[in-house]
Scaffold this active site. Structure first.
Site, PDB file in Angstrom:
ATOM      1  CB  SER A 109      -0.871  -0.146   1.140  1.00 24.77           C
ATOM      2  OG  SER A 109      -1.956   0.886   1.189  1.00 24.77           O
ATOM      3  CG  ASP A 169      -6.926  -1.396  -4.032  1.00 19.76           C
ATOM      4  OD1 ASP A 169      -7.602  -1.131  -3.204  1.00 19.76           O
ATOM      5  OD2 ASP A 169      -5.746  -1.955  -3.876  1.00 19.76           O
ATOM      6  CG  HIS A 227      -6.110  -1.943  -0.086  1.00 16.29           C
ATOM      7  ND1 HIS A 227      -5.445  -1.104  -1.224  1.00 16.29           N
ATOM      8  CD2 HIS A 227      -5.845  -1.512   1.001  1.00 16.29           C
ATOM      9  CE1 HIS A 227      -4.467  -0.523  -0.493  1.00 16.29           C
ATOM     10  NE2 HIS A 227      -4.426  -0.753   0.862  1.00 16.29           N
TER      11      HIS A 227
END
Length: 525
Positions: A226, A352, A381
Site C-alpha cells: 500500500s 481495489d 486492497h
C-alpha cells in the site's frame, strides 16, 4: 340505488393479492441478486471466465524471461474465496480478522541520525522452524540467508493480519524477515520532530544501509504494501543503481496520490473508506499529541473528516509542503518508475476500493525492462484471499515465488558503489542499533523515550520479544483514546460491510445519514 364505485387502490390491492406468493419471492430474489452484483460487486462466477493474471512487461525484459516466466502463480488464475468474492468483503474481512498465523516477533530498536526511533520486528527462518522464540539464534555477519525487508501500509504495523501472513510464509520459505515499522507505530514513541508520510523514503534508506552494514553477506530484498509500496518505488527511483537491494515487490501501490485523492472522495463507498482511514490517522496523532500540537494544527487534526483534511492540517505543516496537492505530487511514485534499476514485481487488483486502477502507470512500467506489472481483476486492497477457508493470501504466495526464483538467478541487482564511498545517508555509521536510543522499557512491554542524561549507564542495545497480544503503551490516556479511535474505525468498516452486503439496508442508512454526509462533501469542494 347503485353501489358506490370501489376505490382504485382497493382494486389494485385485490389484484396484487391474486398473484401467488412464490412469484413475489422470485422477484425479491431477482432484485436482491441484481443489487448484490451491482453494489457489492460480487464476482464469483466471473472469475472462471476472466480470472487470469494480466502481466505487463517490456518485450526485451530479462526479468520476465529469466524470472517471472518460471513463476507458475503469476501464469495461472486467481480465484477468490467463494464467500469473499467481493473487493469490499475481502478488504473488510482482512481488517476485522484476516485469519493470521500465530507467532511472536523479536524486536530491535534502531535510532536514526535525527533521533527518530524505528522498531525493527524480526521473524527468522530458525524461529519458524523451531517454534520457540527463546531458542531463536542471532543472525551472524557471515549468515548468507536472504533478508526480506517489509515496509507496511498507512497506520499499519507488524501486528497487522496481512503482514503476519507475509512474514510467516516468507520465513517459512527459508528467509529472514524484518518489518520496518513506521515511526510512532508498533508501541514506540516518536523521539524526534520528524514523522513519516506517504513519500518519506529516508527511513527506508537508513534502515537498508544499516542492514547492509550489519549483515554484509546476506542479500537484501524489500516488499512494500500500500503506502509502503509507494514509498519503496519512490526510494528505488531516487537511488537508481546505488541501492543495496537485489530485488523488490510492490503490493497494491496507490502510485499517484493526487489521482487517489480524487478517487477516494468520488463515491459514497469510497468516502466511507476515506473516513475509516482518517479515524486511524487521528488515533495515530492522539498518541503523539505533544509533537503535533507544537508542529501542526491540532484543532484542524481533530476536526478532519478525510485524509486530505488530515494531510492539510498535519502532514503539510510537519513536512513543510506548501499545499496538499504539492505534497501529493512530490510524494507520488509514478514519476520515479522510469529510474528503477532493480528487478521489481508490482501487483495490483483492478477492483481495489482504495487504490484506483486509473493511477497505475501502465506505459511507464512497460517501458522499464526491470519492472513486471501483474494485475488481477479482483482481490480488493491487500486481501486476495484464496481457498474455501480463506487461510492464505494469493499475493503472498506470488511474492514468495518471485523472490525465490530471483534469488536463485543471475538477474539480481548488483549495487553500484559511488566513487565518493558514501551512499544515501552519510551519517549511518553513527546510527547503529547498538548506539541507542536510550529507552524506558516497562514491565507491560512499553517502549518510551527517556532523557539521555538519565540513561548513560544503560545498555545501548534494546531487544524485546513482542507480547502476542500486541505492544502496549505506557500512557493509558493516550492508549484509551487510540482504542476508542480504533473501535470507531472498525465499526465504520463494519458499516461498509453492512452497506455492501445488504444493499437495501445500505440504501436506507444512506438516506437517513445523507444530511450528515453533505457537510463532508462540501468541505472537500
Amino acid at each position: 340505488m347503485d353501489d358506490p364505485m370501489p376505490s382504485p387502490y382497493a382494486l389494485l390491492f385485490e389484484a396484487l393479492w391474486l398473484i401467488p406468493i412464490r412469484h413475489y419471492l422470485y422477484a425479491l430474489i431477482l432484485i436482491w441478486t441484481v443489487f448484490f452484483y451491482k453494489f457489492v460487486e460480487f464476482h464469483f462466477l466471473g472469475e472462471y471466465f476472466r480470472g487470469r493474471v494480466n502481466l505487463i512487461y517490456n518485450p526485451d525484459s530479462p526479468i520476465y524471461h529469466g524470472v517471472v516466466s518460471r513463476c507458475r502463480t503469476l501464469h495461472s488464475r486467481y480465484v477468490a474465496t467463494p464467500w469473499l468474492a467481493s473487493p469490499h468483503l475481502q478488504t473488510c474481512f482482512l481488517n476485522f480478522h484476516g485469519l493470521p498465523p500465530v507467532f511472536t516477533y523479536t524486536r530491535k530498536l534502531f535510532r536514526a541520525s535525527d533521533g527518530g526511533t524505528i522498531a525493527l520486528d524480526w521473524l527468522t527462518n530458525s524461529h519458524v522452524v523451531d517454534g520457540d522464540p527463546h531458542n531463536q539464534k542471532e543472525i551472524s555477519k557471515e549468515d548468507t540467508t536472504p533478508i526480506a525487508v517489509v515496509i507496511p501500509g498507512l497506520t499499519s504495523d507488524s501486528s497487522s493480519a496481512y503482514l503476519k501472513h507475509l512474514a510467516y510464509n516468507t520465513a517459512k520459505s527459508g528467509w529472514n524477515v524484518v518489518v520496518s515499522n513506521h515511526r510512532g507505530l508498533g508501541g514506540v514513541s516518536v523521539t524526534s520532530d520528524c514523522f513519516y508520510n506517504a513519500g518519506w523514503t529516508e527511513d527506508v534508506r537508513v534502515v537498508l544501509d544499516h542492514l547492509q552494514h550489519e549483515f554484509p553477506m546476506a542479500p537484501l530484498f524489500a516488499i512494500g504494501t500500500s503506502i509502503g509500496a509507494n514509498i519503496l518505488v519512490k526510494y528505488l527511483g531516487e537511488e537508481g543503481e546505488k541501492t543495496p537491494l537485489r530485488g523488490a515487490v510492490a503490493i497494491c501501490s496507490p502510485w499517484d496520490l493526487l489521482i487517489g485523492d480524487r478517487f477516494i472522495s468520488r463515491k459514497f463507498k469510497q468516502r466511507l473508506y476515506d473516513r475509516a482511514l482518517t479515524i486511524g490517522l487521528q488515533g495515530y496523532a492522539q498518541l503523539h499529541e505533544p509533537q503535533y500540537t507544537r508542529l501542526a494544527n491540532w484543532e484542524g487534526i481533530k476536526k478532519s473528516r478525510s485524509i486530505r483534511d488530515f494531510d492539510n492540517h498535519a502532514t503539510c505543516h510537519v513536512g513543510k509542503f506548501e499545499t496538499v496537492d504539492t505534497f501529493y505530487r512530490k510524494s507520488s511514485s509514478t514519476q520515479y518508475v522510469g529510474n528503477v534499476a532493480v528487478p521489481l514485481l508490482c501487483i495490483s487488483a483492478l477492483d481495489d476500493p482504495l487504490c484506483t486502477k486509473e493511477a497505475i502507470p501502465w506505459e511507464e512500467c512497460r517501458a522499464n525492462k526491470n519492472i513486471v506489472l501483474a494485475t488481477t481483476n479482483h482481490g480488493g486492497h491487500l486481501a486476495f484471499f484464496e481457498g474455501l477457508t480463506a487461510s492464505s493470501l494469493w499475493w503472498v504466495r506470488a511474492t514468495n515465488e518471485f523472490l525465490g526464483a530471483l534469488s536463485c538467478s543471475r538477474y539480481m541487482h548488483i549495487q553500484k558503489i559511488q566513487e565518493s564511498g558514501s551512499s544515501g545517508s552519510g551519517k549511518q555509521d553513527e546510527t547503529s542499533i547498538n548506539q541507542g536510543p536510550y529507552l524506558n522499557i516497562a514491565e507491560d512491554g512499553l517502549v518510551a523515550a527517556a532523557n539521555l542524561e538519565e540513561n548513560t549507564t544503560r545498555s545501548k542495545e534494546a531487544t524485546l520479544v513482542l507480547n502476542q497480544r500486541g505492544p502496549k503503551v505506557k500512557d493509558k490516556r493516550s492508549f484509551n483514546v487510540l482504542c476508542r479511535q480504533t473501535k470507531r474505525s472498525i465499526w465504520l468498516l463494519g458499516y461498509i460491510g453492512m452497506v455492501t452486503g445488504f444493499p437495501l439496508v445500505g440504501m436506507l442508512m444512506n438516506y437517513l445519514f445523507r444530511k450528515k454526509q453533505r457537510p463532508i462533501t462540501a468541505s472537500k469542494s
